[in-house]
Design an enzyme around this catalytic site. Structure first.
Site, PDB file in Angstrom:
ATOM      1  N   CYS A 115       0.835  -1.202   0.000  1.00 40.53           N
ATOM      2  CA  CYS A 115       0.000   0.000   0.000  1.00 40.53           C
ATOM      3  C   CYS A 115       0.872   1.255   0.000  1.00 40.53           C
ATOM      4  CB  CYS A 115      -0.984  -0.030   1.170  1.00 40.53           C
ATOM      5  SG  CYS A 115      -2.369   1.121   0.951  1.00 40.53           S
ATOM      6  N   HIS A 214      -3.568  -5.073   0.459  1.00 42.67           N
ATOM      7  CA  HIS A 214      -3.045  -5.521   1.753  1.00 42.67           C
ATOM      8  C   HIS A 214      -3.051  -7.052   1.829  1.00 42.67           C
ATOM      9  CE1 HIS A 214      -2.610  -1.752   4.075  1.00 42.67           C
ATOM     10  NE2 HIS A 214      -3.449  -1.302   3.158  1.00 42.67           N
ATOM     11  N   GLU A 216      -1.442  -8.906   3.727  1.00 42.03           N
ATOM     12  CA  GLU A 216      -1.281  -9.401   5.101  1.00 42.03           C
ATOM     13  C   GLU A 216      -2.611  -9.699   5.788  1.00 42.03           C
ATOM     14  OE1 GLU A 216      -2.007  -5.044   5.812  1.00 42.03           O
ATOM     15  OE2 GLU A 216      -1.022  -6.256   4.271  1.00 42.03           O
TER      16      GLU A 216
END
Length: 233
Positions: A115, A214, A216
């Site tokens: 990001c 994202h 994660e």
């Protein structure tokens, strides 16, 4: 057991509250980031903002670098005035992470930008950012609910490194800025349906990939495993 590379992950620098009494400046990182690196096979070292001159020596002790998400970059870095919807920049973090990225590229340390981290890679390469995407694309689909991740589709570019690492088409999104002019030497390796650049990479580098989404917060570990495998090499 394979050697676990040491992967540095950048942090926020902000005021935070915890416990019953503490309200202090803090270097912090959402737990999803270290979990993501661990699941990719790496060991985690958090990298709070520091003197940029420390970046080179530090990178010589790391095997990989993850540039985490976070605040908007200072638009002065790419020669623009702030948009009314732009967030307050954190100059200490900007300077530190640009120095880390520069050192990583010089030393051939694998880099994954997430990001804000992808945007930093673009600005470092001389690119610019769209400071408020709805002005450009005409919708709020990249950040429909502030403080909550939502999904949208991306299409990866065949033949890129990103295409070898990203299997799914739906990604977790939460951003209101994006690439305007692509930085020198970078290749756009994924796009959203509205044309927004969703991933970039630097051909010829040991491993330098940035994604606007994202990873994660999902269950897709191809990107972090790519960093870890490159770090082992």
């Amino acid at each position: 057991m394979p050697v676990q590379p040491l992967i540095g992950v950048t942090t926020y620098l902000c005021r935070a509250r915890w416990g019953v009494a503490w309200d202090l400046p803090a270097a912090l990182l959402p737990d999803a980031y270290p979990q993501y690196v661990r699941r990719g096979g790496g060991l985690v070292a958090m990298l709070p903002p520091d003197d940029p001159t420390a970046a080179g020596p530090l990178l010589r002790r790391l095997d990989g670098l993850v540039l985490a998400g976070g605040e908007d970059l200072d638009p002065a870095l790419y020669g623009e005035e702030p948009h009314p919807r732009a967030g307050t920049p954190v100059p200490e973090r900007d300077r530190w992470e640009l120095a880390l990225l520069e050192a990583a590229l010089e030393q051939g340390v694998p880099v994954l930008g997430i990001c804000r981290g992808m945007q930093l890679m673009n600005v470092h390469a001389g690119g610019t950012l769209c400071q408020h995407l709805p002005d450009e694309v005409g919708h709020e689909g990249h950040n429909p609910v502030v403080g909550a991740f939502r999904e949208h589709a991306v299409t990866v570019v065949p033949g890129t490194r990103t295409a070898t690492l990203v299997k799914g088409s739906a990604v977790a999104t939460h951003h209101h800025q994006g690439v305007a002019r692509l930085g020198e030497g970078l290749v756009a390796s994924a796009h959203a349906e509205d044309g927004t650049v969703e991933a970039v990479e630097l051909p010829g580098a040991a491993f330098a990939v940035g994604v606007q989404w994202h990873p994660e917060v999902g269950d897709e570990y191809g990107l972090v495993r790519g960093v870890v495998e490159a770090a082992r090499g």
